[in-house]
Each structure stands twice: as C-alpha cells, then as structure tokens.
Scaffold this motif. Structure first.
Motif, PDB file in Angstrom:
ATOM      1  N   TYR A  73      31.633  88.403  60.037  1.00 35.29           N
ATOM      2  CA  TYR A  73      31.643  89.941  60.382  1.00 35.29           C
ATOM      3  C   TYR A  73      30.712  90.696  59.303  1.00 35.29           C
ATOM      4  O   TYR A  73      30.992  90.871  58.195  1.00 35.29           O
ATOM      5  N   ASN A  74      29.590  91.255  60.043  1.00 33.72           N
ATOM      6  CA  ASN A  74      28.502  91.715  59.117  1.00 33.72           C
ATOM      7  C   ASN A  74      28.046  91.208  58.232  1.00 33.72           C
ATOM      8  O   ASN A  74      27.949  91.500  57.126  1.00 33.72           O
ATOM      9  N   ILE A  99      31.866  82.160  64.265  1.00 34.73           N
ATOM     10  CA  ILE A  99      32.769  83.018  65.109  1.00 34.73           C
ATOM     11  C   ILE A  99      32.138  84.535  64.592  1.00 34.73           C
ATOM     12  O   ILE A  99      32.601  84.801  63.687  1.00 34.73           O
ATOM     13  N   ASN A 100      31.454  84.929  65.564  1.00 34.81           N
ATOM     14  CA  ASN A 100      30.917  86.335  65.339  1.00 34.81           C
ATOM     15  C   ASN A 100      32.253  87.501  65.693  1.00 34.81           C
ATOM     16  O   ASN A 100      32.356  87.680  66.984  1.00 34.81           O
ATOM     17  N   ASP A 101      32.739  88.177  64.730  1.00 35.22           N
ATOM     18  CA  ASP A 101      34.032  88.608  64.934  1.00 35.22           C
ATOM     19  C   ASP A 101      33.742  90.025  65.163  1.00 35.22           C
ATOM     20  O   ASP A 101      34.161  91.154  64.644  1.00 35.22           O
ATOM     21  N   GLY A 102      32.855  90.382  66.383  1.00 29.88           N
ATOM     22  CA  GLY A 102      32.605  91.829  66.585  1.00 29.88           C
ATOM     23  C   GLY A 102      31.721  92.564  65.726  1.00 29.88           C
ATOM     24  O   GLY A 102      32.017  93.709  65.305  1.00 29.88           O
ATOM     25  N   SER A 103      30.731  91.659  65.079  1.00 31.99           N
ATOM     26  CA  SER A 103      29.929  92.286  64.021  1.00 31.99           C
ATOM     27  C   SER A 103      29.220  93.859  64.584  1.00 31.99           C
ATOM     28  O   SER A 103      28.752  93.583  65.645  1.00 31.99           O
ATOM     29  N   LYS A 104      28.975  94.547  63.544  1.00 23.55           N
ATOM     30  CA  LYS A 104      28.206  95.872  64.002  1.00 23.55           C
ATOM     31  C   LYS A 104      26.801  95.717  63.837  1.00 23.55           C
ATOM     32  O   LYS A 104      25.822  96.599  64.112  1.00 23.55           O
ATOM     33  N   ASP A 105      26.368  94.709  62.799  1.00 21.65           N
ATOM     34  CA  ASP A 105      25.067  94.576  62.337  1.00 21.65           C
ATOM     35  C   ASP A 105      24.307  93.464  63.178  1.00 21.65           C
ATOM     36  O   ASP A 105      24.945  93.248  64.190  1.00 21.65           O
ATOM     37  N   ASP A 106      23.218  93.032  62.876  1.00 21.17           N
ATOM     38  CA  ASP A 106      22.531  92.014  63.720  1.00 21.17           C
ATOM     39  C   ASP A 106      22.813  90.452  63.274  1.00 21.17           C
ATOM     40  O   ASP A 106      22.166  89.767  63.453  1.00 21.17           O
ATOM     41  N   THR A 107      24.082  90.372  62.936  1.00 15.47           N
ATOM     42  CA  THR A 107      24.411  88.998  62.570  1.00 15.47           C
ATOM     43  C   THR A 107      24.419  88.095  63.816  1.00 15.47           C
ATOM     44  O   THR A 107      23.671  86.763  63.834  1.00 15.47           O
ATOM     45  N   LEU A 108      24.934  88.375  65.010  1.00 13.77           N
ATOM     46  CA  LEU A 108      24.674  87.654  66.213  1.00 13.77           C
ATOM     47  C   LEU A 108      23.272  87.333  66.711  1.00 13.77           C
ATOM     48  O   LEU A 108      22.732  86.322  67.072  1.00 13.77           O
ATOM     49  N   GLU A 109      22.465  88.651  66.644  1.00 15.09           N
ATOM     50  CA  GLU A 109      21.157  88.422  67.014  1.00 15.09           C
ATOM     51  C   GLU A 109      20.262  87.465  66.172  1.00 15.09           C
ATOM     52  O   GLU A 109      19.544  86.676  66.495  1.00 15.09           O
ATOM     53  N   LYS A 110      20.545  87.538  64.817  1.00 12.68           N
ATOM     54  CA  LYS A 110      19.729  86.833  63.956  1.00 12.68           C
ATOM     55  C   LYS A 110      19.929  85.184  64.179  1.00 12.68           C
ATOM     56  O   LYS A 110      19.317  84.490  64.196  1.00 12.68           O
ATOM     57  N   LEU A 111      21.344  84.787  64.603  1.00 16.64           N
ATOM     58  CA  LEU A 111      21.736  83.456  64.702  1.00 16.64           C
ATOM     59  C   LEU A 111      21.210  83.023  66.079  1.00 16.64           C
ATOM     60  O   LEU A 111      20.613  81.669  66.312  1.00 16.64           O
ATOM     61  N   ILE A 112      21.182  83.911  67.165  1.00 12.87           N
ATOM     62  CA  ILE A 112      20.430  83.485  68.204  1.00 12.87           C
ATOM     63  C   ILE A 112      19.128  83.359  68.356  1.00 12.87           C
ATOM     64  O   ILE A 112      18.422  82.308  68.618  1.00 12.87           O
ATOM     65  N   ASN A 113      18.267  84.039  67.445  1.00 13.82           N
ATOM     66  CA  ASN A 113      16.895  83.995  67.342  1.00 13.82           C
ATOM     67  C   ASN A 113      16.514  82.996  66.533  1.00 13.82           C
ATOM     68  O   ASN A 113      15.442  82.228  66.646  1.00 13.82           O
ATOM     69  N   ARG A 114      17.009  82.727  65.092  1.00 11.45           N
ATOM     70  CA  ARG A 114      16.699  81.825  64.395  1.00 11.45           C
ATOM     71  C   ARG A 114      17.114  80.609  64.681  1.00 11.45           C
ATOM     72  O   ARG A 114      16.440  79.311  64.302  1.00 11.45           O
TER      73      ARG A 114
END
Length: 475
Positions: A73-74, A99-114
């Motif tokens: 999370y974030n 498990i991306n628990d509804g993060s408000k930052d770019d945690t998910l985007e960073k994982l998808i891109n990297r």
C-alpha cells in the motif's frame, strides 16, 4: 505539607520502589534464563559449517514450493527493489505475488512498467474472505511473478487475498519494503522440510537496512546508520530476535513471527480462518490462533524461529514515526491477548497458557507501566534525600541491568554468532550506544508504549501514516 502527609508520601515511595525492584528482579532472572538458552542454541547451530546442508536443499526432490506474498500500500519508493531481490533468491520453486491494496501512489504502475506485466484471466477461489480483486497481472519477463490489484482492505485483507490466489502449500508474508538475503529461504524453510510437516510456521530475523548499500534489490554492503535513533533500533532488534525469540522458540513458546518475514502452512492458516481484519497486530494474533488450534486438536505441531535467515527492512528515522509504530505495536499486542484471553492459565493450552501468554501480558504489555512508575519513584527519591538517594541509585542500577546491559549482551551475541557487521567500528558503536540505552532511548519507548495502552483504553484504531524513503538504489 504536614508530618502525616510527608510520612504517607515516604511510605508510598518506599513501598512502590520495592514493588518495582521485585518486579525487575523477576524479569531479569527470566531474561537471564533466556540469554543462557540463546547462547546454547546459537552455539549448537553455528559450531559446524552449515553452508553445505542448506545448499543440499536445492537438489532434493522433497523441497516444499513457496508462495511469497507481498502486501503493498503506497510502497512506490521501495517496491521495485524488494521484488527484484525476491526474483533472485536461491530456492528451487516459488512464486511472488504482490498484492496492491488500493494504493494511491504509482505502486501498481511501477510494477506493470518495470516488470512488463499483462492482465491475465485467473480464477481465484475464495477460501478466506477478502475485498474484491479488480485484476490479476503476470510478468512477461518472470513467469513466477504476479500482481493482484484489489480494493483497499488493510494488510490482513491483502494477505488473505494473496493466500486465496496462491498456488503452493506454504506461503511467506513479506513487507513491501523488505530485502531478503539470497539464501534466506533455504534457511527459513529447512526446519519445515526436515520436520516432515511437524513445523507449520517458521520465522527469520529482521534487520535494519538504513545505512546499508542496496542496489537493484541486492545487499551490496552491510553498514550502520549515522542516526542515533536508527542505531538504537538496530540494537533493539538484535535483543528481541537473538535473545527473546531464540529462547522462546526452543520450547515452542513463540507467539510472534514477524509479519515482515514469516513462512506458514497454507492449510493450517486457512483452517484457522486467515488473518484477522480487526487488529493492527495481525501477525501475532495469527500465531496465537495457530497455537490455540494446535492445542485444541491435540496435535504436536511447532512454530519456530531461525536466527540466521535475514530480511532487511527500513526503520523509521524520526521520533514522530517511531512513536506511532511503537504505540501501534503495543495496541496490537493487547488486542491479540484480549482476543485469546481464554488461554490464560488454562491447562488445556499447556505452556502457551501458563508461560507465553502471562509473559506477554505481565512483561511485554504491562512492563512499560511498571517501568514508568519506577522512573517516577527514582526522581522522587532523589528529591527526598537521605537513604532514598541510595535507593534511587539501586533502582537505576537495576534499570540499567535490564535495559543497557542486556542490549550490550545482544550485541556481543551477534558478533559471536552471526557476524553480519563486517566493520569492527560498527560493533564498537553498537556497544557504546547500547550502554546509553537506559539514559534516553528506553524511557522514550516506555512512554510511547504507555501511550499505546492509553490509546487502547480510548479505543483508538488504525495504523497511522508511515513515510518510506526506500532502502534500495534502483536503476
């Protein structure tokens, strides 16, 4: 103040001081016993060259595959380095599930891109209740890396979702800012593999990564922070893990497997109902519930601690966030004890009910109140003069023995057994700071833990904000 009132205050100080003194002597005797057990256990563990047995696990066919769950999370600042470290560990078969628990930052985007993640169709069986999953991703680079994007539900809920999605019989819970040593899983899984199912939980050591050099998820150089507040946490962790958990684990009395690095049998955790959503101490509460289930089923299962496998994590560098962390931990401790109050002095639960639970109540939870009371007694004794000054000195020496001396012994135990710090100057600094613990750091943590008790009384909930800088230098 009249003679009668003065005499009453003198009696209160005198009786209170002796109560504090008696309590501290009993605690010191208990910790001395734990220290002896820890010395003996670590001596047995490290008197032989144990590198080869761990390497043999890489070759055997009966090694248990593991699902590594990373609730996030974030965690944008450190998530890439943490996942990179997991993808390079030495272990025959495993999967990593973030498990991306509804993060408000770019945690998910960073994982998808990297990691070049693509959305996949995956059926997730609902074995434990958890918030809805919005999407499941798999890396095109690493076939064993998955990301679950779900609605926010908290750390416990994220772990339950990860358990539902996992494919393997054992899972490991890891914090999103953690960095594992390459052979950590070989070491933490060895008791489970060797026991043929009798060990259903295994935890490793947590160390402070602040001051270390970490690049792309790899520990390049172990070092020590220059900040006193961080150095004291290093000492505190050494004491808690090398002295406390080694001794408790030896007799199957362990009630805490750190949520930052612990492995569990998925079957037993699912049957226990998964992680509890209604506590901020979900890691301890789960371990207590597993012990309870073991005793109720009259099984001879064990939960152990292994000193050597190390997980490096970021520690708070300001008193503001450290205060929040320690208050939260103390609230979580009480919640776990309260939920399972049935275990106290109940013959049905054996040594867990007669030793572990009372220890965590009277020493860990109520200990800060007794210590705060002792500090107040010491201050008043100095103002009263006469024999009370000698009494204040005696109380301080007892406090020093309990605080600083045992921390100094933990530093020596680290140097004698694991030797993680390559520089002699680091050991000297740790030894010096441990000497000062009773003068400033311990009184602070006592106040923060008492604040946690006050928050419990006021029924304050929630984790509080924790800002992470990230311990890994990404590239």
């Amino acid at each position: 103040m009249g003679f009668l009132e003065s005499n009453i205050w003198h009696n209160i100080i005198w009786i209170g001081g002796w109560i504090f003194l008696s309590y501290m002597v009993l605690v010191i005797l208990f910790y001395t016993g734990m220290l002896v057990i820890s010395f003996a256990q670590l001596r047995r563990q490290y008197q032989l060259d144990d590198r080869e047995p761990y390497q043999d696990i890489l070759q055997v066919s009966y090694t248990k595959p593991v699902s590594i769950l990373v609730p996030a999370y974030n965690e944008s600042a450190g998530i890439y380095g943490s996942v990179r470290s997991l993808l390079s560990i030495e272990y025959p078969e495993y999967e990593v599930i973030v498990i991306n628990d509804g993060s408000k930052d770019d945690t998910l985007e960073k994982l998808i891109n990297r990691f070049q993640m693509v959305e996949i169709n995956k059926v997730v069986q609902l074995k434990i209740n958890a918030q809805p999953i919005k999407a499941v991703y798999q890396s095109k680079i690493y076939g064993n890396l998955f990301v679950i994007d779900k609605e926010n539900g908290g750390k416990a809920d994220a772990l339950n979702a990860g358990i539902n999605a996992s494919n393997y019989p054992y899972f490991c819970s890891l914090d999103g800012d953690s960095i594992l040593e390459r052979d950590a899983f070989l070491k933490v899984m060895k008791p489970i593999i060797d026991s043929d199912g009798d060990v259903i939980g295994s935890g490793g050591s947590i160390r402070i990564a602040n001051g270390c050099k970490i690049e792309n998820g790899e520990m390049v150089k172990i070092g020590l922070s220059t900040k006193p507040i961080v150095i004291m946490q290093v000492i505190e962790y050494l004491r808690a893990f090398l002295m406390g958990r080694v001794g408790m684990s030896r007799h199957n009395l362990l009630l805490i497997v750190s949520g930052a690095f612990g492995v569990f049998s998925k079957k037993w955790v699912v049957e226990a109902g998964g992680y509890n959503h209604n506590t901020v101490g979900e890691d301890m509460e789960l371990v207590v519930r597993l012990h309870r289930l073991i005793k109720e089923r009259k099984e001879k299962k064990r939960i152990v601690y292994v000193a050597d496998p190390v997980c490096w994590t970021e520690a708070p560098e300001s008193t503001k966030f450290l205060r929040r962390q320690r208050s939260r931990w103390h609230r979580g401790l009480f919640e776990s004890l309260w939920i399972h109050k049935k275990l106290f002095f109940n013959p049905k639960y054996g040594s867990i009910g007669f030793i572990s639970m009372p220890y965590f109540l009277f020493v860990e939870f109520l200990g800060p109140v007794i210590e705060l009371f002792g500090f107040i007694i010491m201050i008043f004794s100095l103002f009263l003069g006469g024999i009370y000054i000698e009494f204040a000195i005696l109380l301080f020496l007892i406090s020093f023995l309990y605080g600083s001396l045992y921390s100094m012994m933990a530093v020596l135990l680290e140097e004698w057994s694991l030797r993680k710090f390559p520089k002699v100057t680091d050991i000297i600094r740790l030894f010096f700071y441990s000497f000062t613990e009773s003068l400033w750091y311990r009184p602070l943590t006592v106040l923060w833990r008492c604040e946690g008790i006050w928050q419990t009384i006021r029924r304050k909930n929630g984790w509080g904000e924790m800002i992470r800088k990230g311990v890994s230098n990404e590239s």
